[in-house]
Design an enzyme around this catalytic site. Structure first.
Site, PDB file in Angstrom:
ATOM      1  N   CYS A 153     -54.611  25.245  -1.373  1.00 42.59           N
ATOM      2  CA  CYS A 153     -53.368  25.753  -0.792  1.00 42.59           C
ATOM      3  C   CYS A 153     -53.614  26.310   0.617  1.00 42.59           C
ATOM      4  O   CYS A 153     -53.828  25.544   1.545  1.00 42.59           O
ATOM      5  CB  CYS A 153     -52.735  26.774  -1.731  1.00 42.59           C
ATOM      6  SG  CYS A 153     -50.987  27.078  -1.386  1.00 42.59           S
TER       7      CYS A 153
ATOM      8  N   HIS B 256     -52.956  24.346  -7.168  1.00 44.00           N
ATOM      9  CA  HIS B 256     -53.833  25.408  -7.670  1.00 44.00           C
ATOM     10  C   HIS B 256     -54.488  25.028  -9.005  1.00 44.00           C
ATOM     11  O   HIS B 256     -53.983  25.401 -10.069  1.00 44.00           O
ATOM     12  CB  HIS B 256     -53.029  26.697  -7.867  1.00 44.00           C
ATOM     13  CG  HIS B 256     -52.564  27.331  -6.607  1.00 44.00           C
ATOM     14  ND1 HIS B 256     -53.274  28.314  -5.969  1.00 44.00           N
ATOM     15  CD2 HIS B 256     -51.456  27.110  -5.855  1.00 44.00           C
ATOM     16  CE1 HIS B 256     -52.624  28.685  -4.877  1.00 44.00           C
ATOM     17  NE2 HIS B 256     -51.520  27.971  -4.779  1.00 44.00           N
TER      18      HIS B 256
ATOM     19  N   GLU C 111     -56.926  26.324 -10.412  1.00 40.57           N
ATOM     20  CA  GLU C 111     -57.376  27.533 -11.119  1.00 40.57           C
ATOM     21  C   GLU C 111     -56.294  28.131 -12.008  1.00 40.57           C
ATOM     22  O   GLU C 111     -56.581  28.993 -12.847  1.00 40.57           O
ATOM     23  CB  GLU C 111     -57.879  28.575 -10.112  1.00 40.57           C
ATOM     24  CG  GLU C 111     -56.830  29.342  -9.344  1.00 40.57           C
ATOM     25  CD  GLU C 111     -56.204  28.583  -8.173  1.00 40.57           C
ATOM     26  OE1 GLU C 111     -55.378  29.187  -7.462  1.00 40.57           O
ATOM     27  OE2 GLU C 111     -56.523  27.385  -7.973  1.00 40.57           O
TER      28      GLU C 111
END
EC number: 4.3.3.6
Length: 198
Positions: free
Chosen positions: A81, A176, A178
């Site tokens: 990002c 993302h 994660e």
């Protein structure tokens, strides 16, 4: 294996936890808030966050300079990002307007808010080069790559925008990884590390 996560601003805890899971106890994850730690790592993750603030703090703390130096030596760097924006060589009018000093490491041009504001956050299954199954990607006020040089390998696209790419030791994702339980993107990055050891 020592993975450093830039922790001056942004989505840090999720990255640290996901990276620990991906390593499976075969390495350590350290957070980086000031200069001097980047050179001790084998790879670096630049997480999401507010790119203007992240960029300014990285330069002020001397972290940007260290990342640029180590990246040029071959250290694997992954930007998600806002991290994607920082690694770019060129930005859109939004980047120019905010006077962001990009790291200029990847031969890509970035559109800072390609997918709109926070309310436009969404999830989408992506076909990623080298992955057998689609990857459920979480986009939050995501940027996108609007053009890439010949040395850049496009890993994934969404709506004609490039949302994941690799240029040698540099990896970027507009989404993302994660924030999901799927560790494949983390494993992909970790596979880049043994070829380059600090």
């Amino acid at each position: 294996m020592r993975i450093g996560v830039i922790a001056i601003q942004g989505n840090v805890e999720e990255h640290v936890e996901a990276m620990k899971r991906a390593l499976g106890g075969k390495g350590e994850v350290v957070t980086i808030k000031h200069s001097g730690i980047v050179p001790t790592c084998d790879a670096i993750v630049i997480p999401g966050g507010e790119s203007t603030t992240l960029c300014r703090l990285a330069w002020r703390e001397g972290i940007a300079q260290e990342i640029i130096e180590k990246a040029r030596q071959g250290m694997p760097i992954w930007g998600t990002c806002a991290g994607l924006i920082l690694l770019a060589s060129r930005g859109d009018e939004e980047v120019t307007k905010t006077k962001q000093q990009l790291f200029g490491l990847m031969d890509i041009t970035v559109n800072r808010n390609a997918f709109g504001r926070q309310i436009d956050s969404f999830e989408a299954p992506l076909a990623i080069a080298g992955f057998d199954e689609p990857f459920n990607a979480v986009f939050i006020r995501a940027p996108a790559i609007v053009s890439a040089g010949q040395n850049v390998k496009v890993l994934a696209k969404y709506d004609d925008f490039i949302v994941a790419a690799r240029q040698q030791n540099l990896l970027v994702s507009a989404f993302h990884p994660e924030l999901t339980d799927d560790l494949r993107f983390h494993w992909y990055f970790l596979e880049m590390v043994p070829g380059w050891k600090n």
